[in-house]
Design an enzyme around this catalytic site. Structure first.
Site, PDB file in Angstrom:
ATOM      1  N   GLY A   1     -14.501  -1.912   3.050  1.00 40.23           N
ATOM      2  CA  GLY A   1     -13.888  -0.671   3.502  1.00 40.23           C
ATOM      3  C   GLY A   1     -13.847   0.407   2.438  1.00 40.23           C
ATOM      4  O   GLY A   1     -14.239   1.554   2.670  1.00 40.23           O
TER       5      GLY A   1
ATOM      6  N   CYS B   1      -3.021  -4.981  -3.326  1.00 42.13           N
ATOM      7  CA  CYS B   1      -2.249  -4.662  -2.121  1.00 42.13           C
ATOM      8  C   CYS B   1      -0.879  -5.331  -2.230  1.00 42.13           C
ATOM      9  O   CYS B   1      -0.354  -5.849  -1.262  1.00 42.13           O
ATOM     10  CB  CYS B   1      -2.984  -5.112  -0.874  1.00 42.13           C
ATOM     11  SG  CYS B   1      -3.313  -6.878  -0.817  1.00 42.13           S
TER      12      CYS B   1
END
Length: 579
Positions: free
Chosen positions: A383, A517
């Site tokens: 991504g 993350c």
């Protein structure tokens, strides 16, 4: 975290293990989304027990018991057997969304199946999933309508998120923990569904009781239906009298953490860790965020000359509510209507992708410029790779390194779909070995490391098409139960090794961006501090020139806080190598 094409195995290649992180095993921490699972089956599946090593595509068939069952069919028996090839009759009386939800929950708990598998038509997992229902329950249900699909998504995600809380209520209503421990897997899932519908969805209580009793009787036996009836009816009475058996916040720190873990349905170790780092009030807010309804962001693919204005126009035509991102020019926020977007083919056509703004802001920290060479060290399926490539406007190169060849294939196909394949080179390699053997130096290096995912407990990326051409972001409800405290030390060691390797690929004067993350300081600021001690040739480049001030920490790092910013939690440090 990669929130568009995240680090996730396809349904055909998931590995379940908790192996140590050797040179060739760090992908067993399925990056940022699906984590490794233990390989033993226990007699009781409580919120923090391990999972068996079954493929998510393995159908489950549990023994349907009656009073004449032999001892080998006792409720203590767990696991799959050979699926039946018999075609069963259609049962029009059982609620189809509850039947599908119960089977999907069993597949998730026993087989590591994704919490939501959607095909290109947005119809659940289509014929495959209805086949699982037929083989597991012994009967067919009617096909799911749109309303049924929404209910399945709500019930499955909510039941997983609130599992610890639901099990506490079930144990309390059983009055005997042995009864709970001896329940068949299907019976337990039916009870969890019923309890969730009553206490969290506020559905008509006695309709919930009747429907789940019917499912238990048909799928198991009359006695199972009687147990569901007794427990759920007592729950309805307690709820109406506002007297649910909830744990009290009293005692020492450990006891209070256990109570909070039950009330907010999180692992105890996670609650204690968050209280330690953030305080109780902030920890409770984080848990509330993790239990909230999903939200999504779409990134318009400008590489196909499809702008955010074009995306907004299409969303208006589809009557999908949305708002513009205040932080990123190419992003649009959605709270509902994702299935409409999928069915309209916007993702399948490569016109946009699902990507959280927190991931987009990490790319802003990298600040790709035309003509630059960039290495994405743990890239696939890519991504951030795709977003960086689109920023190059055809001038420059992104080298995408990943140890998993299958996920690199997904990246290649998606790059073609998005029209950026001409500026992306994929490299199948272990970063640590590649850095030692390859003298290549790049302008910028992004290291988005495997991490605990403690900033994204509400999200996951899902593969949507049989061709693996695009991925849909859904609520990551079950992640909290697949992470252990013991994993943290292994992850930190791996992060150190990967940082050392990535630093070797940065040319003098070049940029290294370390991102996670996670909201955990030990994976973020502490890893950077330890790295700078080992590598004095690097220094911090404050990110205030690249992201809005609200995301800049006192140390000059990027940090998104789920509670404060209503985005996934993520972290990035921009480091410059001296000339």
């Amino acid at each position: 975290m990669e929130n568009s094409l995240s680090r996730v195995y396809s349904p055909f290649s998931i590995t379940h293990s908790n192996q140590s992180l050797s040179k060739n095993s760090h992908t067993h921490f399925i990056k940022h989304s699906v984590f490794a699972e233990n390989s033993s089956i226990r007699a009781i599946k409580t919120p923090e027990t391990e999972k068996p090593s079954l493929s998510p595509t393995t159908p489950l068939k549990f023994v349907k018991r009656n009073r004449h069952s032999s001892s080998q069919d006792s409720p203590q028996r767990r696991g799959p057997s050979r699926p039946s090839v018999k075609t069963h009759k259609l049962n029009s009386e059982v609620s189809p969304h509850r039947a599908v939800s119960a089977v999907r929950l069993m597949r998730i708990e026993f087989g590591g199946a994704f919490a939501d598998l959607l095909n290109e038509k947005g119809k659940g997992s289509g014929d495959n999933e209805m086949g699982y229902v037929e083989r597991t329950l012994g009967f067919r249900t009617r096909d799911l309508e749109d309303r049924d699909l929404r209910l399945v998504t709500d019930i499955v995600g909510g039941t997983i998120r609130w599992r610890r809380y639901l099990d506490h209520l079930i144990v309390s209503l059983c009055h005997d923990e042995r009864t709970f421990r001896g329940m068949e897997p299907l019976l337990l899932q039916i009870l969890r569904i019923g309890v969730y519908e009553i206490v969290k969805l506020d559905m008509p209580p006695y309709a919930v009781v009747d429907e789940n009793v019917r499912l238990a009787k048909v799928a198991l036996r009359p006695g199972a239906g009687n147990m569901v009836n007794g427990i759920l009816r007592k729950l309805v009475s307690l709820k109406e009298n506002n007297s649910l058996p909830l744990p009290k916040l009293e005692g020492d720190d450990r006891a209070q953490a256990r109570a909070l873990a039950t009330l907010y349905s999180h692992p105890v170790w996670m609650v204690r860790r968050w209280i330690k780092f953030h305080g109780q009030e902030e920890a409770e807010k984080l848990m509330t965020w993790n239990n909230s309804d999903p939200s999504f962001s779409l990134r318009a693919n400008t590489s196909k000359d499809f702008t955010r204005a074009d995306l907004v126009s299409r969303l208006n035509m589809l009557k999908v509510p949305h708002e513009l991102s205040p932080h990123l020019d190419d992003f649009v926020r959605l709270t509902t209507g994702m299935q409409i977007v999928i069915q309209a083919g916007l993702l399948r056509g490569g016109l946009c992708s699902v990507q959280d703004e927190s991931a987009g802001l990490v790319v802003s920290v990298v600040d790709p410029q035309q003509g630059e060479t960039i290495i994405d060290c743990c890239a696939a399926p890519g991504g951030k790779t795709l977003f960086m490539a689109s920023r190059l406007s055809g001038q420059g190169m992104v080298s995408a390194i990943d140890i998993n060849e299958g996920r690199l294939r997904i990246l290649k196909e998606t790059a073609k779909l998005h029209g950026v394949h001409d500026v992306i080179t994929s490299i199948h390699a272990d970063l640590r070995i590649f850095a030692e053997d390859n003298p290549v130096k790049s302008d910028k290096v992004l290291l988005d490391v495997p991490c605990s995912g403690l900033g994204v407990l509400s999200k996951i990326c899902k593969i949507l098409t049989r061709l693996l051409l695009f991925i849909h972001l859904l609520k990551r409800a079950d992640l909290r139960w697949n992470r252990r405290l013991e994993d943290m030390e292994e992850l930190k060691n791996l992060q150190n090794e990967l940082l050392d390797a990535a630093s070797m690929l940065v040319k003098p004067g070049g940029v290294l961006v370390y991102s996670t993350c996670s909201i955990d300081p030990e994976e973020n600021e502490e890893r950077v501090a330890v790295f700078l001690q080992r590598h004095p040739e690097f220094c911090v480049d404050p990110v205030d020139r690249y992201v809005p001030p609200a995301f800049v920490t006192n140390s000059g790092f990027y940090f998104s806080n789920p509670v404060k910013h209503s985005l996934d939690g993520s972290f990035a440090a921009r480091l410059i190598r001296s000339l």
